[in-house]
Structures are given as C-alpha cells and as structure tokens.
Design a protein around this motif. Structure first.
Motif, PDB file in Angstrom:
ATOM      1  N   VAL A 298       0.824  -1.202   0.000  1.00 56.76           N
ATOM      2  CA  VAL A 298       0.000   0.000   0.000  1.00 56.76           C
ATOM      3  C   VAL A 298       0.864   1.259   0.000  1.00 56.76           C
ATOM      4  O   VAL A 298       1.865   1.343   0.718  1.00 56.76           O
ATOM      5  CB  VAL A 298      -0.918   0.015   1.244  1.00 56.76           C
ATOM      6  N   SER A 299       0.472   2.240  -0.804  1.00 55.05           N
ATOM      7  CA  SER A 299       1.134   3.538  -0.801  1.00 55.05           C
ATOM      8  C   SER A 299       0.719   4.294   0.456  1.00 55.05           C
ATOM      9  O   SER A 299      -0.472   4.431   0.747  1.00 55.05           O
ATOM     10  CB  SER A 299       0.726   4.340  -2.042  1.00 55.05           C
ATOM     11  N   ARG A 300       1.698   4.791   1.208  1.00 52.69           N
ATOM     12  CA  ARG A 300       1.368   5.527   2.429  1.00 52.69           C
ATOM     13  C   ARG A 300       0.708   6.862   2.106  1.00 52.69           C
ATOM     14  O   ARG A 300      -0.093   7.365   2.895  1.00 52.69           O
ATOM     15  CB  ARG A 300       2.628   5.754   3.268  1.00 52.69           C
ATOM     16  N   SER A 301       1.031   7.445   0.967  1.00 46.20           N
ATOM     17  CA  SER A 301       0.469   8.758   0.636  1.00 46.20           C
ATOM     18  C   SER A 301      -0.990   8.671   0.200  1.00 46.20           C
ATOM     19  O   SER A 301      -1.797   9.545   0.523  1.00 46.20           O
ATOM     20  CB  SER A 301       1.297   9.427  -0.472  1.00 46.20           C
ATOM     21  N   SER A 302      -1.365   7.607  -0.509  1.00 42.43           N
ATOM     22  CA  SER A 302      -2.740   7.501  -1.017  1.00 42.43           C
ATOM     23  C   SER A 302      -3.598   6.513  -0.239  1.00 42.43           C
ATOM     24  O   SER A 302      -4.825   6.574  -0.293  1.00 42.43           O
ATOM     25  CB  SER A 302      -2.724   7.093  -2.497  1.00 42.43           C
ATOM     26  N   GLY A 303      -2.952   5.570   0.465  1.00 40.75           N
ATOM     27  CA  GLY A 303      -3.707   4.538   1.161  1.00 40.75           C
ATOM     28  C   GLY A 303      -4.271   3.476   0.240  1.00 40.75           C
ATOM     29  O   GLY A 303      -5.092   2.656   0.664  1.00 40.75           O
ATOM     30  N   LYS A 304      -3.809   3.454  -1.021  1.00 43.01           N
ATOM     31  CA  LYS A 304      -4.318   2.503  -2.007  1.00 43.01           C
ATOM     32  C   LYS A 304      -3.306   1.389  -2.282  1.00 43.01           C
ATOM     33  O   LYS A 304      -2.107   1.571  -2.084  1.00 43.01           O
ATOM     34  CB  LYS A 304      -4.647   3.227  -3.316  1.00 43.01           C
ATOM     35  N   VAL A 305      -3.821   0.280  -2.768  1.00 39.38           N
ATOM     36  CA  VAL A 305      -2.969  -0.872  -3.077  1.00 39.38           C
ATOM     37  C   VAL A 305      -2.208  -0.619  -4.366  1.00 39.38           C
ATOM     38  O   VAL A 305      -2.822  -0.365  -5.415  1.00 39.38           O
ATOM     39  CB  VAL A 305      -3.803  -2.160  -3.206  1.00 39.38           C
ATOM     40  N   VAL A 306      -0.878  -0.720  -4.294  1.00 39.78           N
ATOM     41  CA  VAL A 306      -0.052  -0.527  -5.480  1.00 39.78           C
ATOM     42  C   VAL A 306       0.615  -1.827  -5.927  1.00 39.78           C
ATOM     43  O   VAL A 306       1.246  -1.884  -6.974  1.00 39.78           O
ATOM     44  CB  VAL A 306       1.030   0.549  -5.243  1.00 39.78           C
ATOM     45  N   GLY A 307       0.486  -2.888  -5.104  1.00 40.71           N
ATOM     46  CA  GLY A 307       1.132  -4.141  -5.483  1.00 40.71           C
ATOM     47  C   GLY A 307       0.664  -5.304  -4.636  1.00 40.71           C
ATOM     48  O   GLY A 307      -0.063  -5.138  -3.649  1.00 40.71           O
ATOM     49  N   LEU A 308       1.100  -6.485  -5.027  1.00 41.24           N
ATOM     50  CA  LEU A 308       0.809  -7.741  -4.331  1.00 41.24           C
ATOM     51  C   LEU A 308       2.112  -8.299  -3.783  1.00 41.24           C
ATOM     52  O   LEU A 308       3.069  -8.509  -4.545  1.00 41.24           O
ATOM     53  CB  LEU A 308       0.191  -8.737  -5.314  1.00 41.24           C
ATOM     54  N   MET A 309       2.190  -8.522  -2.492  1.00 40.16           N
ATOM     55  CA  MET A 309       3.406  -9.071  -1.897  1.00 40.16           C
ATOM     56  C   MET A 309       3.661 -10.464  -2.466  1.00 40.16           C
ATOM     57  O   MET A 309       2.782 -11.324  -2.447  1.00 40.16           O
ATOM     58  CB  MET A 309       3.288  -9.130  -0.381  1.00 40.16           C
ATOM     59  N   SER A 310       4.893 -10.690  -2.944  1.00 39.76           N
ATOM     60  CA  SER A 310       5.179 -11.943  -3.637  1.00 39.76           C
ATOM     61  C   SER A 310       6.185 -12.813  -2.893  1.00 39.76           C
ATOM     62  O   SER A 310       5.829 -13.837  -2.332  1.00 39.76           O
ATOM     63  CB  SER A 310       5.675 -11.659  -5.051  1.00 39.76           C
ATOM     64  N   PHE A 311       7.445 -12.414  -2.861  1.00 42.78           N
ATOM     65  CA  PHE A 311       8.478 -13.291  -2.306  1.00 42.78           C
ATOM     66  C   PHE A 311       9.671 -12.477  -1.836  1.00 42.78           C
ATOM     67  O   PHE A 311       9.711 -11.258  -2.005  1.00 42.78           O
ATOM     68  CB  PHE A 311       8.924 -14.327  -3.347  1.00 42.78           C
TER      69      PHE A 311
END
Length: 262
Positions: free
Chosen positions: A212-225
């Motif tokens: 999650v982007s701290r500035s927008s609070g939106k999901v920017v990616g999926l944790m992978s490995f």
C-alpha cells in the motif's frame, strides 16, 4: 421536506464511495487458514498459510505460490485424514465457500472468488502508479505468529470452528527500485518480469497481501516473495505491481466495483 429528502438521497449515494476511499487497514485483509483434523482421535492442528485482499465484493487476489492446483495447502497434514480450509479475519469472521478461478504463475498471481458477498468484506482501493522512493507498507499474517485465539470441536466427520481470531501484522519501508528480475526459487518462477523491490525483507505468510502507498492509502502491489540470498544478500521483499495485475482482473471482468483507481 423536499430538501431533507434530497440530502438523505445524496448521503446514500456518496457513502459507498467514501468507504472505498478509506486507506487500506488490517480490516481489509484475510488469512487463508488450514486446519487438519482426525475425527477418531479428536486431534487437530493448523495455522495461517497466506494473505488475501478483495478487489470487489466477491473477488480476491493472493499469491500463486502456495495456492497451486496441487498445493499442500489443500491437503491434510501427515497423520490426519481430513482438512478444512477457510478465510478468516481479525474480527472473527469466516468464509468457507471460496475457490481459485484464475492462476497466473508468470506473475505469482491467483485470483479467487467467494459465492456471494459477505458483510465483513472491505474492498481495497487500487492504484497502478508506483515509483522508486515511494513510502509503502504491507499487511498480512506471518505464519510464525500462528493463530493465537481459537476454539474448535469435532462432531462426526466435521470440524466446527466456534471461535477464531487471527492478528494481522504490518511492515513498512520504501520502494527501493522498479526493475526486471528473473527468479526461480521457492515455488516462484518469474522470468524477466518488472517488479517493485522493497528496502526491507519479509516473512512467510505475508505473501498475497497488499502493498500500500502511504500517501494515497491505495494498493499498489501484491506481496510476492523474498529474493533468495544467492541473488541478493540483503534478501529484499518483492511485490508484483498492480499495473501488471489489473489487466488480468479486467480480462476476468473483476474490476467493475474495485474502488477508484488512479
């Protein structure tokens, strides 16, 4: 009276939009919980095996590794004949009826669905823009923390979950780089894919959760490995960008109510 009616109407229309714009929090994530059990001995053992988050009211995403078609996550542990796998959150809510509808191993992505909307599901707002230096955080359920609060019982051949609460944890840092990587290790097989490399490491169980982007609070990616030490001694965590995930969601028709995207 007409003015009052108009104000009430506006409140009803705007409320869902406002809810979706709230920053992603622990209430947005769910753990994949597996419990193996034996109706004869009345013994059971289990724990969390990854994290998921919802992109609309009935569709979630998670990591492909650990959720392959023949995954050990779907089979009983050694010495146990039965298994129950379900989603659980920090408030004690559970979802049993879920399945994977699309697997994209090239991006370590699995798309899942539940049969009907659940009142506890909170849809994550999505963002496709992500850049080096961006401050981020991720939320998930590390397996080494276990399930601290639960109560099971076995009736006949069924496992009855009377209570379960599982605590989500948060990690934070910055995006160190956006770069192309090739990694084949620990059930992950990325060949020349562009990913977000973080300036911190991670633990088993956070995979599949939102970055999650701290500035927008939106999901920017999926944790992978985590990049294996033979490739990088710092073992940084890696996330799949939402800009690469979004086309697969659109192809499956799963972005119709996924919140506002930037």
């Amino acid at each position: 009276m007409k003015q009052i009616a108009l104000y009430l109407c506006c409140a009803v229309v705007l409320l869902p939009s406002l809810c979706r714009s709230q920053p992603v929090s622990p209430g947005h994530v769910w753990a994949i919980v597996k419990v193996s059990y034996d109706p004869t001995t009345l013994k059971a053992e289990g724990g969390s095996g990854g994290t998921v988050f919802f992109v609309n009211e009935t569709t979630f995403v998670t990591a492909h590794h650990g959720n392959e078609a023949n995954s050990a996550m779907l089979r009983p542990n050694a010495g146990y004949p039965n298994v129950r796998v379900f989603l659980a959150n920090s408030r004690g809510d559970m979802i049993d009826d879920f399945w994977i509808v699309k697997r994209v191993p090239d991006y370590d992505l699995a798309i899942g669905r539940i049969s009907k909307s659940h009142p506890a599901v909170r849809v994550c707002p999505l963002q496709t823009e992500i850049a080096p230096g961006e401050e981020v955080y991720n939320i998930g359920f590390p397996t080494d923390q276990g399930v601290p609060d639960y109560l099971f019982r076995i009736e006949g051949h069924k496992l009855i979950v009377q209570r379960i609460r599982i605590k989500p944890f948060r990690q934070e840092g910055t995006v160190q780089a956006i770069k192309r990587v090739t990694v084949r290790a620990n059930d992950v097989n990325l060949q020349g894919k562009t990913v977000a490399v973080l300036d911190y490491s991670s633990r088993v169980g956070f995979s599949g959760g939102p970055l999650v982007s701290r500035s927008s609070g939106k999901v920017v990616g999926l944790m992978s490995f985590v990049i294996p030490k033979e490739f990088d001694p710092r073992t940084p965590a890696v996330a799949i960008r939402m800009s690469d995930i979004e086309p697969f969601l659109e192809r499956e028709g799963q972005l119709k109510d996924a919140g506002d995207k930037k």
